[in-house]
Design an enzyme around this catalytic site. Structure first.
Site, PDB file in Angstrom:
ATOM      1  N   LYS A  22       7.811  28.881  54.010  1.00 41.79           N
ATOM      2  CA  LYS A  22       6.384  28.580  53.790  1.00 41.79           C
ATOM      3  C   LYS A  22       6.170  27.078  53.635  1.00 41.79           C
ATOM      4  O   LYS A  22       5.279  26.501  54.264  1.00 41.79           O
ATOM      5  CB  LYS A  22       5.890  29.303  52.528  1.00 41.79           C
ATOM      6  N   ASN A  23       6.991  26.449  52.791  1.00 40.09           N
ATOM      7  CA  ASN A  23       6.753  25.037  52.486  1.00 40.09           C
ATOM      8  C   ASN A  23       7.145  24.090  53.619  1.00 40.09           C
ATOM      9  O   ASN A  23       6.862  22.898  53.548  1.00 40.09           O
ATOM     10  CB  ASN A  23       7.470  24.633  51.195  1.00 40.09           C
ATOM     11  N   CYS A 116      -5.087  24.223  38.484  1.00 34.99           N
ATOM     12  CA  CYS A 116      -4.177  25.190  39.101  1.00 34.99           C
ATOM     13  C   CYS A 116      -3.363  25.801  37.970  1.00 34.99           C
ATOM     14  O   CYS A 116      -3.147  25.153  36.946  1.00 34.99           O
ATOM     15  CB  CYS A 116      -3.335  24.422  40.104  1.00 34.99           C
ATOM     16  N   ARG A 121      -1.657  19.034  38.435  1.00 37.21           N
ATOM     17  CA  ARG A 121      -1.275  18.715  39.818  1.00 37.21           C
ATOM     18  C   ARG A 121      -2.256  17.785  40.541  1.00 37.21           C
ATOM     19  O   ARG A 121      -2.936  18.199  41.495  1.00 37.21           O
ATOM     20  CB  ARG A 121      -1.067  20.001  40.628  1.00 37.21           C
ATOM     21  N   ASP A 304      10.816  25.870  41.922  1.00 43.78           N
ATOM     22  CA  ASP A 304      10.380  27.135  42.521  1.00 43.78           C
ATOM     23  C   ASP A 304      11.383  28.283  42.295  1.00 43.78           C
ATOM     24  O   ASP A 304      11.105  29.415  42.695  1.00 43.78           O
ATOM     25  CB  ASP A 304      10.119  26.963  44.028  1.00 43.78           C
ATOM     26  N   ARG A 396       1.141  35.347  49.165  1.00 44.80           N
ATOM     27  CA  ARG A 396       0.977  33.968  49.640  1.00 44.80           C
ATOM     28  C   ARG A 396       2.312  33.406  50.103  1.00 44.80           C
ATOM     29  O   ARG A 396       2.345  32.507  50.944  1.00 44.80           O
ATOM     30  CB  ARG A 396       0.443  33.077  48.510  1.00 44.80           C
TER      31      ARG A 396
HETATM   32  C1  UD1 Z   1       5.561  21.166  46.523  1.00 46.41           C
HETATM   33  C2  UD1 Z   1       5.785  22.605  46.919  1.00 46.41           C
HETATM   34  C3  UD1 Z   1       5.863  23.491  45.668  1.00 46.41           C
HETATM   35  C4  UD1 Z   1       6.916  22.943  44.704  1.00 46.41           C
HETATM   36  C5  UD1 Z   1       6.691  21.470  44.427  1.00 46.41           C
HETATM   37  C6  UD1 Z   1       7.812  20.840  43.608  1.00 46.41           C
HETATM   38  C7  UD1 Z   1       4.692  22.734  49.075  1.00 46.41           C
HETATM   39  C8  UD1 Z   1       3.547  23.247  49.873  1.00 46.41           C
HETATM   40  N1  UD1 Z   1       4.684  23.033  47.769  1.00 46.41           N
HETATM   41  O1  UD1 Z   1       4.307  21.108  45.834  1.00 46.41           O
HETATM   42  O2  UD1 Z   1       6.216  24.814  46.069  1.00 46.41           O
HETATM   43  O3  UD1 Z   1       6.848  23.654  43.478  1.00 46.41           O
HETATM   44  O4  UD1 Z   1       6.604  20.738  45.659  1.00 46.41           O
HETATM   45  O5  UD1 Z   1       9.034  21.004  44.232  1.00 46.41           O
HETATM   46  O6  UD1 Z   1       5.609  22.127  49.596  1.00 46.41           O
HETATM   47  N2  UD1 Z   1       2.085  14.588  41.236  1.00 46.41           N
HETATM   48  C9  UD1 Z   1       1.250  13.595  40.775  1.00 46.41           C
HETATM   49  N3  UD1 Z   1       0.421  12.974  41.691  1.00 46.41           N
HETATM   50  C10 UD1 Z   1       0.398  13.319  42.998  1.00 46.41           C
HETATM   51  C11 UD1 Z   1       1.258  14.329  43.466  1.00 46.41           C
HETATM   52  C12 UD1 Z   1       2.090  14.955  42.555  1.00 46.41           C
HETATM   53  O7  UD1 Z   1       1.256  13.278  39.591  1.00 46.41           O
HETATM   54  O8  UD1 Z   1      -0.385  12.722  43.749  1.00 46.41           O
HETATM   55  C13 UD1 Z   1       2.992  15.285  40.284  1.00 46.41           C
HETATM   56  C14 UD1 Z   1       2.687  16.786  40.147  1.00 46.41           C
HETATM   57  O9  UD1 Z   1       1.668  17.020  39.220  1.00 46.41           O
HETATM   58  C15 UD1 Z   1       4.028  17.328  39.709  1.00 46.41           C
HETATM   59  C16 UD1 Z   1       5.025  16.430  40.473  1.00 46.41           C
HETATM   60  O10 UD1 Z   1       4.298  15.263  40.834  1.00 46.41           O
HETATM   61  O11 UD1 Z   1       4.202  17.148  38.335  1.00 46.41           O
HETATM   62  C17 UD1 Z   1       5.629  17.033  41.708  1.00 46.41           C
HETATM   63  O12 UD1 Z   1       4.605  17.590  42.513  1.00 46.41           O
HETATM   64  P1  UD1 Z   1       4.682  17.656  44.108  1.00 46.41           P
HETATM   65  O13 UD1 Z   1       6.088  17.438  44.563  1.00 46.41           O
HETATM   66  O14 UD1 Z   1       3.628  16.798  44.666  1.00 46.41           O
HETATM   67  O15 UD1 Z   1       4.293  19.169  44.356  1.00 46.41           O
HETATM   68  P2  UD1 Z   1       3.584  19.703  45.638  1.00 46.41           P
HETATM   69  O16 UD1 Z   1       3.937  18.812  46.765  1.00 46.41           O
HETATM   70  O17 UD1 Z   1       2.162  20.005  45.342  1.00 46.41           O
END
Ligand code: UD1
Length: 416
Positions: A22-23, A116, A121, A304, A396
């Site tokens: 999925k990711n 969320c 996030r 995850d 999902r």
């Molecule tokens: C992706 C994965 C999700 C997984 C996560 C962490 C997808 C579609 N989803 O989510 O399944 O659980 O990586 O491995 O690939 N953060 C900020 N600012 C930002 C972006 C992130 O502060 O602009 C923080 C988030 O709140 C979190 C951390 O960074 O604490 C990591 O998040 P991130 O790696 O961005 O998660 P996703 O990419 O949303």
């Protein structure tokens, strides 16, 4: 609302095919916005999120022809550069259209994802990165509105490692003017899969899989065919389910090299693991041993898989500490596990799990995708019937989960 009913206590046995990730599928589908040619994706999982992304791309004007497990996208008539709130609120990964849209069309409007279940996030790193590349960004009426004549290469440092942040900026940089260097970039295998697809489309990217990714922008990208990598979280979830039930299963069409920390933890729990080509076999006899887990960005233990190991620890021999360092509110499954008789204490981002000799079936509620997987594992282990409510979360991210588990001998059925 649909539910799953599980009669627990049956060890999983047999073989199961692992689906496309999925990711990896979600960002790679967004790469179709970067070219007017055909991007043909194979091994796409049949998941609700993939359907949502498909719909979003079609709304933007991407033509899509589907066959089983594959879709050919053609982005020559994209004329609508917006991701609306009702789609983004159900699937945060919709933020991944932002980078490709500004890079190719110089304009994008994407709804802010909002709250969320597993934490706040934010998407500030995506926004800061695009600003560093010269995009003008306004936040208006709950939308991120980004504009740029042509993005320019930049050196971008991520304060926090972000998977989709890295992917969004990598796609944007592929069509920017000049060289972009992403520092403290995510090293997740799905980032590498996206880079492989972008390279097949003519992008110049190096360093993916390390924390420094260099992208030399090109004028245009062309079409390609790409096979989505196997889902390491689905793989890990089935392996933990087999270990927790004292079963023996073989996963087909997966990859052990993207699952190293998970396989190490399963071995520590007492499982026998054998890897042959694209197959992973796991055998477990007796009760698992408790294993400590601390989540962190790849190559460390994946967030995850945290909830699934929590379920395993609930019936393990001994006590374990589970530390969540990525998301601040990712212990929502704890309350539900307690309903099955689990002994868990939570203090901040640490859960201490005392293994019990058994769990008792009960009615529980799924709160997010991986929490649902954890409840399925607990239900497979528990004595008697467990009914899991709100399983739309599960749909999902897990392709045909009840038929795959039934194939492995589980007594599981969907209540409509
Ligand atoms: C992706 C994965 C999700 C997984 C996560 C962490 C997808 C579609 N989803 O989510 O399944 O659980 O990586 O491995 O690939 N953060 C900020 N600012 C930002 C972006 C992130 O502060 O602009 C923080 C988030 O709140 C979190 C951390 O960074 O604490 C990591 O998040 P991130 O790696 O961005 O998660 P996703 O990419 O949303």
């Amino acid at each position: 609302m649909q539910k799953l009913a599980i009669q627990g206590g049956i060890p999983l046995r047999g073989e199961v095919r692992i689906s496309g990730a999925k990711n990896a599928a979600l960002p790679i589908m967004c790469a179709s916005l970067l070219t007017s040619d055909v991007l043909r994706l194979t091994n796409l999982p049949d998941l609700h999120d993939v359907g949502t992304m498909h719909k979003l791309l079609q709304q933007m004007g991407v033509a899509a022809e589907s066959a089983t497990g594959e879709i050919a996208f053609r982005g020559d008539k994209v004329d609508h550069w917006e991701a609306p709130y009702d789609l983004v609120k159900t699937m945060r990964a919709a933020i991944l259209v932002l980078g490709p849209l500004v890079a190719r069309f110089g304009d994008a409007k994407v709804s802010l994802p909002g709250g969320c279940a597993i934490g706040s996030r934010p998407v500030d790193l995506h926004i800061k990165g695009l600003q560093a590349m010269g995009a003008e960004i306004a936040i208006e009426h709950g939308y991120i509105h980004a504009k740029a004549k042509r993005l320019k290469g930049a050196r971008i440092f991520f304060d926090i490692v972000s998977v989709t942040g890295t992917e969004n900026l990598m796609m944007a940089a592929a069509l920017a003017d000049g060289v972009t260097v992403l520092e403290n970039a995510a090293r997740e295998p799905e980032v590498v899969d996206l880079a492989n697809c972008l390279r097949a489309m003519g992008a110049r990217i190096a360093g993916d899989g390390t924390d420094t990714i260099t992208i030399a922008g090109v004028e245009k990208l062309h079409g390609a065919t790409h096979r989505i990598m196997p889902d390491r979280i689905e793989s890990g979830t089935f392996l933990v389910a087999a270990a927790a039930t004292g079963g023996s299963i073989t996963l087909r069409e997966t990859r052990a090299d993207i699952l190293e920390t998970v396989l190490e933890k399963l071995a520590e729990a007492g499982a026998q693991i054998k890897v042959t080509g694209d197959a992973i076999r796991l055998e477990m006899s007796g009760r698992p041993k408790a294993v400590n887990v601390r989540t962190a960005p790849h190559p460390a233990f994946p967030t995850d898989m945290q909830a699934q190991f929590m379920a395993l620890n609930c019936i393990a021999d001994g006590s374990a500490m589970v530390v969540e360092t990525i998301f601040e509110n990712r212990f929502m499954h704890v309350q539900e596990l307690r309903r099955l008789g689990a002994q868990i204490d939570v203090e901040g981002n640490t859960a201490v799990v005392r293994g019990m000799s058994h769990l008792d079936g009960a009615t529980v509620m799924a709160t997010d995708l991986r929490a649902s997987a954890c409840l399925v594992i607990a239900g497979l282990v528990a004595q008697g019937e467990t009914v899991i409510d709100r399983i739309y979360h599960l749909d999902r991210g897990y392709e045909h989960i009840e038929s795959k588990l039934s194939q492995l001998g589980a007594n599981i059925r969907r209540l409509k």
